[in-house]
Scaffold this motif. Structure first.
Motif, mmCIF file in Angstrom:
data_model
loop_
_atom_site.group_PDB
_atom_site.id
_atom_site.type_symbol
_atom_site.label_atom_id
_atom_site.label_comp_id
_atom_site.label_asym_id
_atom_site.label_seq_id
_atom_site.Cartn_x
_atom_site.Cartn_y
_atom_site.Cartn_z
ATOM 1 N N ILE A 29 0.631 -1.910 0.032
ATOM 2 C CA ILE A 29 -0.310 -0.060 -0.164
ATOM 3 C C ILE A 29 0.765 1.381 0.110
ATOM 4 C CG2 ILE A 29 -1.888 0.875 1.418
ATOM 5 C CD1 ILE A 29 -2.889 -1.616 2.313
ATOM 6 N N LEU A 30 1.050 2.253 -0.924
ATOM 7 C CA LEU A 30 1.032 3.595 -1.005
ATOM 8 C C LEU A 30 0.974 4.450 -1.014
ATOM 9 C CD1 LEU A 30 4.837 4.610 -2.229
ATOM 10 C CD2 LEU A 30 3.147 4.539 -4.299
ATOM 11 N N MET A 31 1.348 4.939 0.211
ATOM 12 C CA MET A 31 0.685 5.948 0.545
ATOM 13 C C MET A 31 1.927 7.059 1.148
ATOM 14 S SD MET A 31 1.373 4.701 3.899
ATOM 15 C CE MET A 31 2.016 3.704 4.128
ATOM 16 N N LYS A 32 0.552 8.148 2.200
ATOM 17 C CA LYS A 32 1.245 9.659 2.127
ATOM 18 C C LYS A 32 1.380 9.681 4.024
ATOM 19 C CE LYS A 32 2.457 11.618 -2.138
ATOM 20 N NZ LYS A 32 2.640 12.228 -3.123
ATOM 21 N N LEU A 33 0.472 8.950 4.580
ATOM 22 C CA LEU A 33 0.971 9.325 5.619
ATOM 23 C C LEU A 33 1.592 9.533 6.758
ATOM 24 C CD1 LEU A 33 -2.102 7.117 6.371
ATOM 25 C CD2 LEU A 33 -2.399 9.150 5.467
ATOM 26 N N ASP A 34 1.497 10.618 8.217
ATOM 27 C CA ASP A 34 2.333 10.176 8.701
ATOM 28 C C ASP A 34 2.863 8.539 9.364
ATOM 29 O OD1 ASP A 34 4.043 10.919 11.871
ATOM 30 O OD2 ASP A 34 2.201 9.366 12.014
ATOM 31 N N PRO A 35 3.945 8.100 9.331
ATOM 32 C CA PRO A 35 3.928 6.842 9.680
ATOM 33 C C PRO A 35 3.641 6.030 10.879
ATOM 34 C CG PRO A 35 6.736 7.409 9.456
ATOM 35 C CD PRO A 35 5.439 8.570 9.309
ATOM 36 N N HIS A 36 2.877 6.777 11.775
ATOM 37 C CA HIS A 36 2.583 6.377 13.283
ATOM 38 C C HIS A 36 1.336 5.847 12.624
ATOM 39 C CE1 HIS A 36 5.584 6.776 15.762
ATOM 40 N NE2 HIS A 36 6.319 8.041 15.771
ATOM 41 N N GLU A 37 0.373 7.283 12.577
ATOM 42 C CA GLU A 37 -1.020 6.826 11.774
ATOM 43 C C GLU A 37 -0.999 5.736 10.501
ATOM 44 O OE1 GLU A 37 -4.871 7.917 11.422
ATOM 45 O OE2 GLU A 37 -3.492 8.895 13.011
ATOM 46 N N ALA A 38 0.153 5.666 9.733
ATOM 47 C CA ALA A 38 -0.568 4.623 8.739
ATOM 48 C C ALA A 38 -0.515 3.129 9.760
ATOM 49 C CB ALA A 38 1.269 4.836 7.537
ATOM 50 N N VAL A 39 0.756 3.265 10.604
ATOM 51 C CA VAL A 39 1.042 1.543 11.070
ATOM 52 C C VAL A 39 0.042 1.491 12.071
ATOM 53 C CG1 VAL A 39 2.111 0.602 13.127
ATOM 54 C CG2 VAL A 39 4.083 1.466 11.451
ATOM 55 N N ALA A 40 -0.936 2.348 12.488
ATOM 56 C CA ALA A 40 -1.904 2.412 13.407
ATOM 57 C C ALA A 40 -3.600 2.165 12.095
ATOM 58 C CB ALA A 40 -2.800 3.902 14.269
ATOM 59 N N ARG A 41 -3.571 2.641 11.129
ATOM 60 C CA ARG A 41 -4.586 1.846 10.482
ATOM 61 C C ARG A 41 -4.282 1.188 9.866
ATOM 62 N NH1 ARG A 41 -6.485 7.891 6.707
ATOM 63 N NH2 ARG A 41 -6.137 8.862 8.631
ATOM 64 N N LEU A 42 -2.782 0.316 9.203
ATOM 65 C CA LEU A 42 -3.154 -0.662 9.234
ATOM 66 C C LEU A 42 -3.033 -1.809 10.034
ATOM 67 C CD1 LEU A 42 -1.700 -3.112 6.633
ATOM 68 C CD2 LEU A 42 0.592 -2.154 8.085
ATOM 69 N N HIS A 43 -2.718 -1.596 11.599
ATOM 70 C CA HIS A 43 -3.397 -2.502 12.200
ATOM 71 C C HIS A 43 -4.752 -2.898 12.772
ATOM 72 C CE1 HIS A 43 -3.275 -4.457 16.616
ATOM 73 N NE2 HIS A 43 -4.314 -3.085 16.714
ATOM 74 N N GLN A 44 -5.094 -1.634 12.136
ATOM 75 C CA GLN A 44 -7.463 -1.388 12.008
ATOM 76 C C GLN A 44 -7.659 -2.136 11.088
ATOM 77 O OE1 GLN A 44 -7.791 -0.865 15.580
ATOM 78 N NE2 GLN A 44 -9.758 -0.097 14.667
#
Length: 120
Positions: A78-93
């Protein structure tokens, strides 16, 4: 001797190519031909991913497993431009709400990861 291999339908190939960018198209298609149970997962995944990563690009690639020489997996990046902490939280969800419901067979052959563009 009868060939019982299930091949991917041209319609499924076309749909998957509209949803994803292939890295090494031949390798991806050969992998899917050997693991046709992944087709429904790949057809469903983009809608689920867009809920967490609405502006992302999706890539498919066949990659050797780091822990086993003879094992390869299909990686959905998943190529995206989110803040790393936000991206990892979303991937976890995403994993909690969708990925965990996938079969053990799917988890053995398929993995989802995050990727950042070079200019990020």
């Amino acid at each position: 001797m009868t060939d019982t291999a299930v091949s991917i339908s041209p319609a499924d190939i076309q749909t998957i190519e509209q949803l994803y960018t292939f890295r090494e198209r031949t390798e991806v298609l050969e992998f899917l031909d050997k693991h046709p149970f992944l087709i429904p997962v790949l057809l469903e995944a983009p809608d689920k991913i867009r809920h967490y990563f609405p502006d992302s690009q999706l890539f498919l690639e066949v990659v050797p497993d780091r822990e086993s020489i003879d094992w390869v997996q299909l990686i959905l990046s998943i190529l995206m431009k989110l803040d790393p902490h936000e991206a990892v939280a979303r991937l976890h969800q995403f994993d909690e709400n969708w990925s965990r419901s996938l079969s053990h067979q799917v988890h053995q052959q398929f993995f989802t990861t995050l990727e950042y563009p070079d200019e990020f």
